[in-house]
Design a protein around this motif. Sequence first.
Motif, PDB file in Angstrom:
ATOM      1  N   LYS A 127     -20.536  24.914 -27.766  1.00  0.00           N
ATOM      2  CA  LYS A 127     -21.378  24.665 -26.589  1.00  0.00           C
ATOM      3  C   LYS A 127     -20.568  24.718 -25.293  1.00  0.00           C
ATOM      4  O   LYS A 127     -20.761  23.927 -24.366  1.00  0.00           O
ATOM      5  N   ALA A 128     -19.644  25.702 -25.257  1.00  0.00           N
ATOM      6  CA  ALA A 128     -18.773  25.845 -24.090  1.00  0.00           C
ATOM      7  C   ALA A 128     -19.557  26.171 -22.830  1.00  0.00           C
ATOM      8  O   ALA A 128     -19.108  25.877 -21.716  1.00  0.00           O
ATOM      9  N   ASP A 129     -20.739  26.794 -22.987  1.00  0.00           N
ATOM     10  CA  ASP A 129     -21.543  27.148 -21.820  1.00  0.00           C
ATOM     11  C   ASP A 129     -22.119  25.923 -21.122  1.00  0.00           C
ATOM     12  O   ASP A 129     -22.576  26.018 -19.975  1.00  0.00           O
ATOM     13  N   LEU A 130     -22.067  24.744 -21.790  1.00  0.00           N
ATOM     14  CA  LEU A 130     -22.589  23.515 -21.190  1.00  0.00           C
ATOM     15  C   LEU A 130     -21.492  22.654 -20.568  1.00  0.00           C
ATOM     16  O   LEU A 130     -21.780  21.555 -20.083  1.00  0.00           O
ATOM     17  N   HIS A 131     -20.250  23.154 -20.568  1.00  0.00           N
ATOM     18  CA  HIS A 131     -19.120  22.391 -20.013  1.00  0.00           C
ATOM     19  C   HIS A 131     -18.632  23.062 -18.742  1.00  0.00           C
ATOM     20  O   HIS A 131     -18.504  24.295 -18.699  1.00  0.00           O
ATOM     21  N   PRO A 132     -18.307  22.291 -17.693  1.00  0.00           N
ATOM     22  CA  PRO A 132     -17.879  22.909 -16.438  1.00  0.00           C
ATOM     23  C   PRO A 132     -16.526  23.602 -16.523  1.00  0.00           C
ATOM     24  O   PRO A 132     -16.273  24.555 -15.779  1.00  0.00           O
ATOM     25  N   ASP A 133     -15.635  23.152 -17.399  1.00  0.00           N
ATOM     26  CA  ASP A 133     -14.306  23.756 -17.520  1.00  0.00           C
ATOM     27  C   ASP A 133     -13.865  23.714 -18.980  1.00  0.00           C
ATOM     28  O   ASP A 133     -13.046  22.872 -19.375  1.00  0.00           O
ATOM     29  N   PRO A 134     -14.392  24.614 -19.806  1.00  0.00           N
ATOM     30  CA  PRO A 134     -14.077  24.559 -21.242  1.00  0.00           C
ATOM     31  C   PRO A 134     -12.605  24.789 -21.557  1.00  0.00           C
ATOM     32  O   PRO A 134     -12.087  24.218 -22.513  1.00  0.00           O
ATOM     33  N   GLU A 135     -11.906  25.589 -20.778  1.00  0.00           N
ATOM     34  CA  GLU A 135     -10.495  25.842 -21.062  1.00  0.00           C
ATOM     35  C   GLU A 135      -9.654  24.601 -20.816  1.00  0.00           C
ATOM     36  O   GLU A 135      -8.696  24.339 -21.540  1.00  0.00           O
ATOM     37  N   ALA A 136      -9.995  23.833 -19.796  1.00  0.00           N
ATOM     38  CA  ALA A 136      -9.276  22.574 -19.566  1.00  0.00           C
ATOM     39  C   ALA A 136      -9.503  21.620 -20.732  1.00  0.00           C
ATOM     40  O   ALA A 136      -8.571  20.920 -21.177  1.00  0.00           O
ATOM     41  N   ALA A 137     -10.728  21.584 -21.243  1.00  0.00           N
ATOM     42  CA  ALA A 137     -11.026  20.749 -22.404  1.00  0.00           C
ATOM     43  C   ALA A 137     -10.259  21.228 -23.633  1.00  0.00           C
ATOM     44  O   ALA A 137      -9.755  20.424 -24.427  1.00  0.00           O
ATOM     45  N   ALA A 138     -10.140  22.552 -23.786  1.00  0.00           N
ATOM     46  CA  ALA A 138      -9.392  23.107 -24.917  1.00  0.00           C
ATOM     47  C   ALA A 138      -7.913  22.749 -24.817  1.00  0.00           C
ATOM     48  O   ALA A 138      -7.271  22.423 -25.828  1.00  0.00           O
ATOM     49  N   ASP A 139      -7.355  22.801 -23.615  1.00  0.00           N
ATOM     50  CA  ASP A 139      -5.945  22.435 -23.426  1.00  0.00           C
ATOM     51  C   ASP A 139      -5.710  20.972 -23.796  1.00  0.00           C
ATOM     52  O   ASP A 139      -4.659  20.622 -24.356  1.00  0.00           O
ATOM     53  N   GLU A 140      -6.681  20.123 -23.478  1.00  0.00           N
ATOM     54  CA  GLU A 140      -6.563  18.708 -23.833  1.00  0.00           C
ATOM     55  C   GLU A 140      -6.507  18.539 -25.349  1.00  0.00           C
ATOM     56  O   GLU A 140      -5.727  17.733 -25.870  1.00  0.00           O
ATOM     57  N   VAL A 141      -7.316  19.309 -26.063  1.00  0.00           N
ATOM     58  CA  VAL A 141      -7.306  19.229 -27.521  1.00  0.00           C
ATOM     59  C   VAL A 141      -6.016  19.828 -28.078  1.00  0.00           C
ATOM     60  O   VAL A 141      -5.450  19.313 -29.051  1.00  0.00           O
ATOM     61  N   ARG A 142      -5.524  20.896 -27.485  1.00  0.00           N
ATOM     62  CA  ARG A 142      -4.286  21.518 -27.975  1.00  0.00           C
ATOM     63  C   ARG A 142      -3.117  20.547 -27.933  1.00  0.00           C
ATOM     64  O   ARG A 142      -2.210  20.614 -28.771  1.00  0.00           O
ATOM     65  N   ARG A 143      -3.132  19.628 -26.972  1.00  0.00           N
ATOM     66  CA  ARG A 143      -2.035  18.665 -26.864  1.00  0.00           C
ATOM     67  C   ARG A 143      -2.017  17.677 -28.024  1.00  0.00           C
ATOM     68  O   ARG A 143      -0.954  17.095 -28.308  1.00  0.00           O
ATOM     69  N   ILE A 144      -3.138  17.489 -28.691  1.00  0.00           N
ATOM     70  CA  ILE A 144      -3.165  16.567 -29.833  1.00  0.00           C
ATOM     71  C   ILE A 144      -3.356  17.321 -31.147  1.00  0.00           C
ATOM     72  O   ILE A 144      -3.640  16.702 -32.168  1.00  0.00           O
ATOM     73  N   ALA A 145      -3.195  18.636 -31.129  1.00  0.00           N
ATOM     74  CA  ALA A 145      -3.400  19.438 -32.334  1.00  0.00           C
ATOM     75  C   ALA A 145      -2.245  20.416 -32.529  1.00  0.00           C
ATOM     76  O   ALA A 145      -2.460  21.640 -32.521  1.00  0.00           O
ATOM     77  N   PRO A 146      -1.011  19.929 -32.716  1.00  0.00           N
ATOM     78  CA  PRO A 146       0.120  20.839 -32.889  1.00  0.00           C
ATOM     79  C   PRO A 146      -0.039  21.710 -34.130  1.00  0.00           C
ATOM     80  O   PRO A 146      -0.428  21.234 -35.194  1.00  0.00           O
ATOM     81  N   GLY A 147       0.221  22.999 -33.968  1.00  0.00           N
ATOM     82  CA  GLY A 147       0.135  23.933 -35.093  1.00  0.00           C
ATOM     83  C   GLY A 147      -1.269  24.352 -35.457  1.00  0.00           C
ATOM     84  O   GLY A 147      -1.468  25.022 -36.467  1.00  0.00           O
TER      85      GLY A 147
END
Length: 358
Positions: free
Chosen positions: A156-176
């Motif tokens: 549902k990325a189309d409903l988020h104002p900045d999906p890439e910023a949200a993805a970067d936040e998840v990448r920081r807690i998801a190594p590998g």
Amino acid sequence: MSTSDFTGLDVLGWRPELAVAWADGGFADAFPGSSPGRVGQVDRGACTVLLAGRTVRATPAPRVFRPEQPRLGGPGLATGDWAVVADDRVEDVLPRHSAFVRGSAGARTEAQIVAANVDTVFVVAALTGEQRLRRVERYLAVAWQSGAQPVVVLSKADLHPDPEAAADEVRRIAPGTPVHTLSSHTGEGLEALRRYAGPGRTVALVGLSGVGKSTLVNALSGSERLSTQEVRGDFKGRHTTTHRELVPLPDGGLLVDTPGMRGLAVWDADEGIDRAFSDIEQLTGRCQFRDCTHGAEPGCAVRGAVAEGALDAGRLGNWHKLRREQRMLELRQDARARAEDKQRIRSRARALKKRPHR
């Protein structure tokens, strides 16, 4: 069954090592006329099995559920299993190469196999409402333990104002772990996910209700195979999938859609927790004490990283929480094993008393 008889099973995810297991298990001799098939759905007392060119309904034999069966994830039958089928009966189950397993809900200390023999686990989380990083960490710990490759899908990325910023936040807690954003409405991100479900590959979708798992299955399959519903106004999901189902794709891959999970209890997930929190494990090597629990010990590099802002305190707290759950599980398993041993001893003693004296 000869090797040539395995023709047509590749599209269901058949692998060369399964042919070896079939021969080593002597199934052709033990069950004349038997064939290997992929379990597509498990119901109460029966299951749907996909064979080469046809589908059958079969009843599992009692041996499938015996606790001494040494299969990854434990005994029983799960969606994605490779079964030995003879006369519409599942006589046995071939070894699993992966198993997504969670602890059963409630007070019971039992494993529940969500999906077996999957290559990739899509941890699906919606970019609507509150972002639950701690929940993603939990899912990743169980996914790593399964033996499959976890992938985070932010739907549902189309409903988020900045999906890439949200993805970067998840990448920081998801190594590998690869992290992808997806809009099933616009199709953005779909092709990147399609690559994981290539010919003979199996992908399981896990996550809460209403995050878009069934919608993703429909998008990848190119048809409305599964019913979907809109989320409620408070962004809480509605249950649409009520059972686990193996869905073949037009390109030769397979998907396992699963019902939404309100809770996900860890089950024998020591290695999975290590992988999901690999940054904490790396810091552990710099602690003053080798057995540091990252609590009140002096010289703790992990707590030092939290103090410096290099590690999120919430992430460390979640690591502690999962470790406690794993330890409590081990204690319950030990208590259950002791109780079962006592019961066996009592049963044997009663049987000996009933024997006539000679």
